[in-house]
Structures are given as structure tokens and as C-alpha cells.
Write a protein that holds these residues in place. Sequence first.
Motif, PDB file in Angstrom:
ATOM      1  N   TYR A   5      45.922  49.136  28.571  1.00 39.74           N
ATOM      2  CA  TYR A   5      46.272  47.753  28.269  1.00 39.74           C
ATOM      3  C   TYR A   5      47.354  47.365  29.266  1.00 39.74           C
ATOM      4  O   TYR A   5      48.304  48.125  29.487  1.00 39.74           O
ATOM      5  CB  TYR A   5      46.817  47.625  26.854  1.00 39.74           C
ATOM      6  N   LEU A   6      47.210  46.206  29.885  1.00 39.01           N
ATOM      7  CA  LEU A   6      48.203  45.690  30.824  1.00 39.01           C
ATOM      8  C   LEU A   6      48.784  44.413  30.224  1.00 39.01           C
ATOM      9  O   LEU A   6      48.029  43.528  29.806  1.00 39.01           O
ATOM     10  CB  LEU A   6      47.561  45.388  32.182  1.00 39.01           C
ATOM     11  N   LYS A   7      50.104  44.303  30.201  1.00 39.59           N
ATOM     12  CA  LYS A   7      50.743  43.116  29.626  1.00 39.59           C
ATOM     13  C   LYS A   7      51.511  42.364  30.699  1.00 39.59           C
ATOM     14  O   LYS A   7      52.196  42.965  31.523  1.00 39.59           O
ATOM     15  CB  LYS A   7      51.676  43.521  28.485  1.00 39.59           C
ATOM     16  N   THR A   8      51.347  41.049  30.669  1.00 41.56           N
ATOM     17  CA  THR A   8      52.096  40.178  31.569  1.00 41.56           C
ATOM     18  C   THR A   8      52.969  39.284  30.686  1.00 41.56           C
ATOM     19  O   THR A   8      53.018  39.451  29.470  1.00 41.56           O
ATOM     20  CB  THR A   8      51.151  39.311  32.424  1.00 41.56           C
ATOM     21  N   ARG A  10      52.432  36.260  29.715  1.00 39.35           N
ATOM     22  CA  ARG A  10      51.670  35.477  28.736  1.00 39.35           C
ATOM     23  C   ARG A  10      50.361  36.116  28.293  1.00 39.35           C
ATOM     24  O   ARG A  10      49.756  35.665  27.329  1.00 39.35           O
ATOM     25  CB  ARG A  10      51.339  34.094  29.328  1.00 39.35           C
ATOM     26  N   LEU A  11      49.935  37.133  28.992  1.00 35.77           N
ATOM     27  CA  LEU A  11      48.588  37.673  28.789  1.00 35.77           C
ATOM     28  C   LEU A  11      48.600  39.144  28.411  1.00 35.77           C
ATOM     29  O   LEU A  11      49.543  39.868  28.729  1.00 35.77           O
ATOM     30  CB  LEU A  11      47.772  37.524  30.081  1.00 35.77           C
ATOM     31  N   VAL A  12      47.519  39.564  27.782  1.00 37.37           N
ATOM     32  CA  VAL A  12      47.222  40.987  27.593  1.00 37.37           C
ATOM     33  C   VAL A  12      45.852  41.215  28.215  1.00 37.37           C
ATOM     34  O   VAL A  12      44.890  40.504  27.904  1.00 37.37           O
ATOM     35  CB  VAL A  12      47.219  41.393  26.104  1.00 37.37           C
ATOM     36  N   LEU A  13      45.795  42.186  29.109  1.00 39.63           N
ATOM     37  CA  LEU A  13      44.528  42.596  29.717  1.00 39.63           C
ATOM     38  C   LEU A  13      44.164  43.918  29.077  1.00 39.63           C
ATOM     39  O   LEU A  13      44.973  44.848  29.066  1.00 39.63           O
ATOM     40  CB  LEU A  13      44.672  42.749  31.226  1.00 39.63           C
ATOM     41  N   ARG A  14      42.973  43.982  28.519  1.00 37.18           N
ATOM     42  CA  ARG A  14      42.552  45.174  27.785  1.00 37.18           C
ATOM     43  C   ARG A  14      41.155  45.567  28.242  1.00 37.18           C
ATOM     44  O   ARG A  14      40.439  44.773  28.859  1.00 37.18           O
ATOM     45  CB  ARG A  14      42.579  44.909  26.288  1.00 37.18           C
ATOM     46  N   THR A  72      43.149  38.209  27.884  1.00 39.11           N
ATOM     47  CA  THR A  72      43.332  37.541  26.605  1.00 39.11           C
ATOM     48  C   THR A  72      44.654  36.786  26.574  1.00 39.11           C
ATOM     49  O   THR A  72      45.651  37.219  27.149  1.00 39.11           O
ATOM     50  CB  THR A  72      43.266  38.531  25.416  1.00 39.11           C
ATOM     51  N   GLY A  75      45.454  36.780  21.992  1.00 38.03           N
ATOM     52  CA  GLY A  75      44.341  37.475  21.366  1.00 38.03           C
ATOM     53  C   GLY A  75      42.982  36.850  21.623  1.00 38.03           C
ATOM     54  O   GLY A  75      41.960  37.387  21.217  1.00 38.03           O
ATOM     55  N   TYR A 111      46.982  31.417  34.899  1.00 35.36           N
ATOM     56  CA  TYR A 111      46.541  32.656  34.243  1.00 35.36           C
ATOM     57  C   TYR A 111      45.819  33.588  35.210  1.00 35.36           C
ATOM     58  O   TYR A 111      45.973  34.808  35.126  1.00 35.36           O
ATOM     59  CB  TYR A 111      45.628  32.361  33.048  1.00 35.36           C
TER      60      TYR A 111
END
Length: 188
Positions: A5-8, A10-14, A72, A75, A111
Motif C-alpha cells: 500500500y502506498l500513501k500520499t 490525499r490518496l491510497v494506492l493499493r 483510491t 476509499g 491526483y
Amino acid sequence: MTLPYLKTRRLVLRPLNENDAEAIAELGGKDFDVARWLTGTSWPYIEGEAEAFVSSLMQTDPFESEAVFAVTLGGVFIGTVAIEAPGDLVELPETPTLGYWLGRAFQGNGYASEAVEAVLDWAFATYETQTIAARAFESNTRSRAVLRKMGFKPHSMTDRFVKALDQRVANVVVRLEKQDFERRSFAA
């Protein structure tokens, strides 16, 4: 092997999962303004195409084929960012390749840049590579602007068949050196 999981900001990349197929179909496959920029998407959309895409990814090692992250926001699935293992581009056969798309409602908010930057940071470390490539339709000025912002530089021209348009389209092949990416990130 599974993707992290990568978090920025504003975003979560999963990792992509089977539940994402419906959103892929709705946001990408059934919206011509998105599908027209993707080489592998049919137009009109063929029912089951998104499910087949996701199913095929679930059966392969992401590090040997394509590491696809669901992007995402709160979510909610808004698109994908992927790194394809070396071999996708004839012009740069030893180089992993970046690809991405977002649903139309989520474009123009930064984004894509945010997600791409996170995946590039991950990919340089994971693939232990000094270069990552990408390609964009020559006429896709928005996508090319994201790539320029990341530090990609022109390498060559190619053309690819685009299923949604039923024709070959000129593509700009670009490459990003790790040192340029790190220099850009450090300066920001």
C-alpha cells in the motif's frame, strides 16, 4: 509476491483486486473520453473485459508482468497506476514502463501527478533500475504534462494500435533517469 500500500497526502494506492473490475468498467471502459486514451480498451465497451483484465492480473506475478495499483481517494476507486516489467517497449526493452489513467470526474485535480510520483518512487527502489520509461499519445497533452512534471524527457516516437479508435496512434516515448527524479523530488 504482493504489492504494498502506498500513501500520499490525499490518496491510497493499493493492490488491484477483483472488486475493482466494476469501477474499471464504469470509469474507464464505458466512458469514451477515457477509453480513447487507452490502447487496450475496446469501444464500445465489451461486457466482461474489465473482469478478464483483473482476473488475468490476479494470476500473474506483478513483478514479472504488470504491477497495477488501484488509486483510491477516501476509499473510492478513481483509476490505476501501473509499472510494466521490462519488455513492453521495443525502444527501451530493458526498462520498466509506467502507465496510468483516472476516471474523468477525477482528472484535473493533481491526483495523477500525486499517484504517479508515489509509484515512481516505489518502482525505482523495487526494480533497482536507473531508468523508467513511459509513452503517451502525441495528442494527449495532459498526460504528457504529467510526465514532464515528473522529469521524463523525450526519447523517441512510436505508434500503437488503439482498440477504442480502431487505428494506430503516434506515441511519444519518454524516459526518466532516477537521478533526475530524485533531483526533482529533492528540489520540491
